[in-house]
Design a protein around this motif. Structure first.
Motif, short mmCIF file in Angstrom:
data_model
loop_
_atom_site.label_atom_id
_atom_site.label_comp_id
_atom_site.label_asym_id
_atom_site.label_seq_id
_atom_site.Cartn_x
_atom_site.Cartn_y
_atom_site.Cartn_z
N ALA A 52 -43.80 53.19 -11.74
CA ALA A 52 -43.50 52.85 -10.35
C ALA A 52 -42.04 52.44 -10.19
N ILE A 53 -41.52 51.67 -11.14
CA ILE A 53 -40.11 51.25 -11.08
C ILE A 53 -39.20 52.46 -11.19
N LEU A 54 -39.51 53.36 -12.11
CA LEU A 54 -38.71 54.58 -12.25
C LEU A 54 -38.75 55.42 -10.98
N TYR A 55 -39.91 55.51 -10.35
CA TYR A 55 -40.05 56.27 -9.11
C TYR A 55 -39.11 55.73 -8.04
N PHE A 56 -39.12 54.41 -7.84
CA PHE A 56 -38.28 53.83 -6.79
C PHE A 56 -36.80 53.89 -7.14
N LEU A 57 -36.46 53.73 -8.41
CA LEU A 57 -35.05 53.85 -8.80
C LEU A 57 -34.55 55.28 -8.60
N GLU A 58 -35.39 56.26 -8.87
CA GLU A 58 -34.99 57.66 -8.65
C GLU A 58 -34.85 57.97 -7.16
N LYS A 59 -35.62 57.27 -6.32
CA LYS A 59 -35.53 57.48 -4.87
C LYS A 59 -34.33 56.75 -4.26
N GLY A 60 -33.58 56.00 -5.08
CA GLY A 60 -32.38 55.35 -4.59
C GLY A 60 -32.50 53.86 -4.37
N ALA A 61 -33.57 53.25 -4.83
CA ALA A 61 -33.73 51.81 -4.66
C ALA A 61 -32.71 51.07 -5.53
N GLN A 62 -32.23 49.95 -5.01
CA GLN A 62 -31.30 49.09 -5.75
C GLN A 62 -32.04 47.84 -6.19
N ALA A 63 -31.89 47.45 -7.43
CA ALA A 63 -32.49 46.21 -7.92
C ALA A 63 -31.53 45.06 -7.63
N THR A 64 -32.09 43.92 -7.20
CA THR A 64 -31.24 42.75 -7.00
C THR A 64 -30.77 42.24 -8.35
#
Length: 83
Positions: A52-64
Motif C-alpha cells: 500500500a505504501i509503494l502504491y501511494f508513493l508511485e502515485k505521487g504521495a509525499q511522506a511527511t
C-alpha cells in the motif's frame, strides 16, 4: 495530492499513531483514504503495509518528515533500492 501522515489515536498520555494516506487539505483528524500502517512510540513497534505504501508513493504521495524517518528506521528505502 496525497500525503503519508501520522494520525493520533489511543488514550491520553498513551498515544499510538496510524500512518495514513490522506488528502493534503485535510486536517490531522480528517478522513483518510487508507490506513497503511501504525507506529507505537511507547513500545517502539511499527507495522507497515508495504504494498500500500509503494502504491501511494508511485502515485505521487509525499511522506511527511516524521513518516519518512519511521520508514527509514524500518529500512523501507533499503528494500526499495535493492530491487
Amino acid at each position: 495530492m496525497f500525503k503519508l501522515r501520522l494520525k493520533r489515536c489511543g488514550r491520553k498520555q498513551r498515544a499510538i499513531y496510524r500512518i495514513v494516506a490522506i488528502d493534503v487539505r485535510s486536517r490531522r483528524a480528517g478522513r483518510d483514504l487508507r490506513k497503511v500502517g501504525f507506529y507505537d512510540p511507547i513500545k517502539n513497534q511499527t507495522y507497515l503495509n508495504v504494498p500500500a505504501i509503494l502504491y501511494f508513493l508511485e502515485k505521487g504521495a509525499q511522506a511527511t518528515g516524521t513518516v519518512r524517518d519511521i520508514l527509514r528506521k524500518a529500512e523501507f528505502f533499503k528494500e526499495r533500492t535493492s530491487n
